[in-house]
Enzyme design. Structure first.
Site, PDB file in Angstrom:
ATOM      1  N   ASP A   9      58.410  22.655 -20.444  1.00  0.00           N
ATOM      2  CA  ASP A   9      59.807  22.253 -20.525  1.00  0.00           C
ATOM      3  C   ASP A   9      60.622  23.539 -21.407  1.00  0.00           C
ATOM      4  O   ASP A   9      60.058  24.078 -22.000  1.00  0.00           O
ATOM      5  CB  ASP A   9      60.016  21.155 -21.328  1.00  0.00           C
ATOM      6  CG  ASP A   9      61.327  20.509 -21.012  1.00  0.00           C
ATOM      7  OD1 ASP A   9      62.076  20.949 -20.300  1.00  0.00           O
ATOM      8  OD2 ASP A   9      61.839  19.551 -22.104  1.00  0.00           O
ATOM      9  N   TRP A  64      65.726  28.451 -22.621  1.00  0.00           N
ATOM     10  CA  TRP A  64      65.526  29.877 -22.913  1.00  0.00           C
ATOM     11  C   TRP A  64      66.580  30.740 -22.177  1.00  0.00           C
ATOM     12  O   TRP A  64      66.975  31.631 -22.968  1.00  0.00           O
ATOM     13  CB  TRP A  64      64.286  29.991 -22.269  1.00  0.00           C
ATOM     14  CG  TRP A  64      63.597  31.396 -22.603  1.00  0.00           C
ATOM     15  CD1 TRP A  64      62.771  31.454 -23.676  1.00  0.00           C
ATOM     16  CD2 TRP A  64      63.483  32.700 -21.710  1.00  0.00           C
ATOM     17  NE1 TRP A  64      62.343  32.941 -23.686  1.00  0.00           N
ATOM     18  CE2 TRP A  64      62.840  33.440 -22.433  1.00  0.00           C
ATOM     19  CE3 TRP A  64      64.433  32.960 -20.659  1.00  0.00           C
ATOM     20  CZ2 TRP A  64      62.708  34.827 -21.746  1.00  0.00           C
ATOM     21  CZ3 TRP A  64      64.140  34.222 -20.085  1.00  0.00           C
ATOM     22  CH2 TRP A  64      63.487  35.084 -20.744  1.00  0.00           C
ATOM     23  N   SER A  98      59.314  17.663 -10.797  1.00  0.00           N
ATOM     24  CA  SER A  98      59.037  16.092 -10.634  1.00  0.00           C
ATOM     25  C   SER A  98      59.942  15.642  -9.599  1.00  0.00           C
ATOM     26  O   SER A  98      60.564  16.217  -9.141  1.00  0.00           O
ATOM     27  CB  SER A  98      59.747  15.671 -12.327  1.00  0.00           C
ATOM     28  OG  SER A  98      61.145  15.749 -12.012  1.00  0.00           O
ATOM     29  N   ASN A 125      63.347  16.079 -10.294  1.00  0.00           N
ATOM     30  CA  ASN A 125      64.022  17.560 -10.127  1.00  0.00           C
ATOM     31  C   ASN A 125      64.608  17.698  -8.540  1.00  0.00           C
ATOM     32  O   ASN A 125      65.421  18.761  -8.724  1.00  0.00           O
ATOM     33  CB  ASN A 125      62.871  18.541 -10.201  1.00  0.00           C
ATOM     34  CG  ASN A 125      62.509  18.585 -11.846  1.00  0.00           C
ATOM     35  OD1 ASN A 125      61.303  19.101 -12.028  1.00  0.00           O
ATOM     36  ND2 ASN A 125      63.128  18.167 -12.573  1.00  0.00           N
ATOM     37  N   SER A 157      58.260  11.825 -19.720  1.00  0.00           N
ATOM     38  CA  SER A 157      59.088  12.053 -18.841  1.00  0.00           C
ATOM     39  C   SER A 157      58.393  11.850 -17.358  1.00  0.00           C
ATOM     40  O   SER A 157      58.363  12.954 -16.442  1.00  0.00           O
ATOM     41  CB  SER A 157      59.357  13.590 -18.814  1.00  0.00           C
ATOM     42  OG  SER A 157      60.178  13.757 -19.748  1.00  0.00           O
ATOM     43  N   GLU A 173      45.380  13.013 -26.337  1.00  0.00           N
ATOM     44  CA  GLU A 173      46.032  13.540 -27.771  1.00  0.00           C
ATOM     45  C   GLU A 173      47.270  14.022 -27.214  1.00  0.00           C
ATOM     46  O   GLU A 173      47.247  14.888 -26.284  1.00  0.00           O
ATOM     47  CB  GLU A 173      45.033  14.650 -28.498  1.00  0.00           C
ATOM     48  CG  GLU A 173      44.018  14.017 -29.003  1.00  0.00           C
ATOM     49  CD  GLU A 173      44.042  12.826 -30.010  1.00  0.00           C
ATOM     50  OE1 GLU A 173      45.241  13.056 -30.693  1.00  0.00           O
ATOM     51  OE2 GLU A 173      43.555  11.677 -30.190  1.00  0.00           O
TER      52      GLU A 173
END
Ligand code: FPP
Length: 250
Positions: A14, A19, A59, A62, A190, A201
């Site tokens: 993500d 960016w 996804s 998307n 998401s 984890e």
């Protein structure tokens, strides 16, 4: 680096758009540099000896992005599959895809199908690309598959358990997901590997995906190695058993 290496790492890549935005560049430039991160992280994961790396590349949701961004992402995926073919073949990487692959345009599906087929015997590391993927959609599809078997009389409803459902998912043959990383500072799953993440984890990092290179991965692996994974047991029980069997509840 610690020796407690996860078998299977999943990454929610993500922050490409942000960016690019801070650099006053088009979003697609973030995706382009993000594809470079994919190359570096895949190479590092193979060198480290991970058994499986699963990347959330596109996804189910998307598809609703602006058409020019979707088209540019499809082109980047195609370029990646063509450019990385030799690297994947030479390094015994098995390419696997999960998601609604039928929905991808032929310009992606053709090189994807070919590379999945040609690398199917490889045993070095499984690289799974989640494409047109949603965790809920994946669970719904598995439920439909099992329901059809029940309707056909080949499966008893009582026989459906955690193991049966897990094996029906497209990740069913992969090792359990040990570590799930999300870049960009957001702390959400998401719709990524909802079932598989049950005992993973979770590591959230503030770095945007285009800046996430192998040194960032090493830090995540250090964080993972420092965690105590209890799978619903107490620390004392864990110390007693030193079992590496993953219980299914609790
Ligand atoms: C999320 O950033 C990223 C994506 C939706 C696409 C990920 C694609 C790549 C990394 C490049 C191509 C992939 C491969 C496998 C070669 P975002 O656009 O949601 O970022 P934002 O939240 O900052 O807007």
């Amino acid at each position: 680096m610690s020796t407690s290496l996860p078998r299977h790492v999943g990454i929610i890549m993500d922050g490409n758009g942000r960016w690019a935005q801070v650099r006053r560049q088009p979003r697609i430039e973030g995706h382009r540099v993000g594809a470079e991160s994919v190359r570096d992280i895949t190479r590092a994961s193979r060198q480290l000896g991970l058994e499986a790396l699963t990347l959330y590349a596109f996804s189910s949701q998307n598809w609703s992005r602006p058409a020019d961004e979707v088209a540019a992402l499809m082109q980047l995926l195609r370029d990646y599959l063509i450019d990385e073919r030799a690297e994947i073949m030479d390094n015994q990487i098995r390419l696997h895809a999960i998601g609604d692959i039928e929905r991808l345009p032929p310009l992606v599906r053709d090189p994807l199908d070919a590379l999945c087929r040609d690398s199917a015997d490889h045993r070095g590391m499984t690289l799974t690309l989640a494409l047109s993927y949603g965790g809920r959609e994946s669970l719904a599809r598995a439920a439909r598959t099992l329901a059809a078997q029940v309707a056909a009389g080949t499966l008893r409803p009582e026989a459906i358990d955690v193991d049966t459902l897990g094996k029906t998912l497209p990740t069913g043959e992969l090792p359990p997901l040990d570590l799930l990383i999300r870049t960009s500072g957001e702390q959400r799953i998401s719709n990524f590997m909802l079932w598989e993440a049950a005992y993973a984890e979770l590591v959230f990092v503030d770095v945007m995906w285009p800046d996430f290179r192998r040194n960032e991965l090493y830090k995540c692996l250090e964080a993972y190695a420092a965690r105590e994974r209890r799978f619903g047991l107490t620390s004392a029980q864990l110390a007693e058993t030193e079992s590496d069997v993953e219980p299914t509840a609790g």
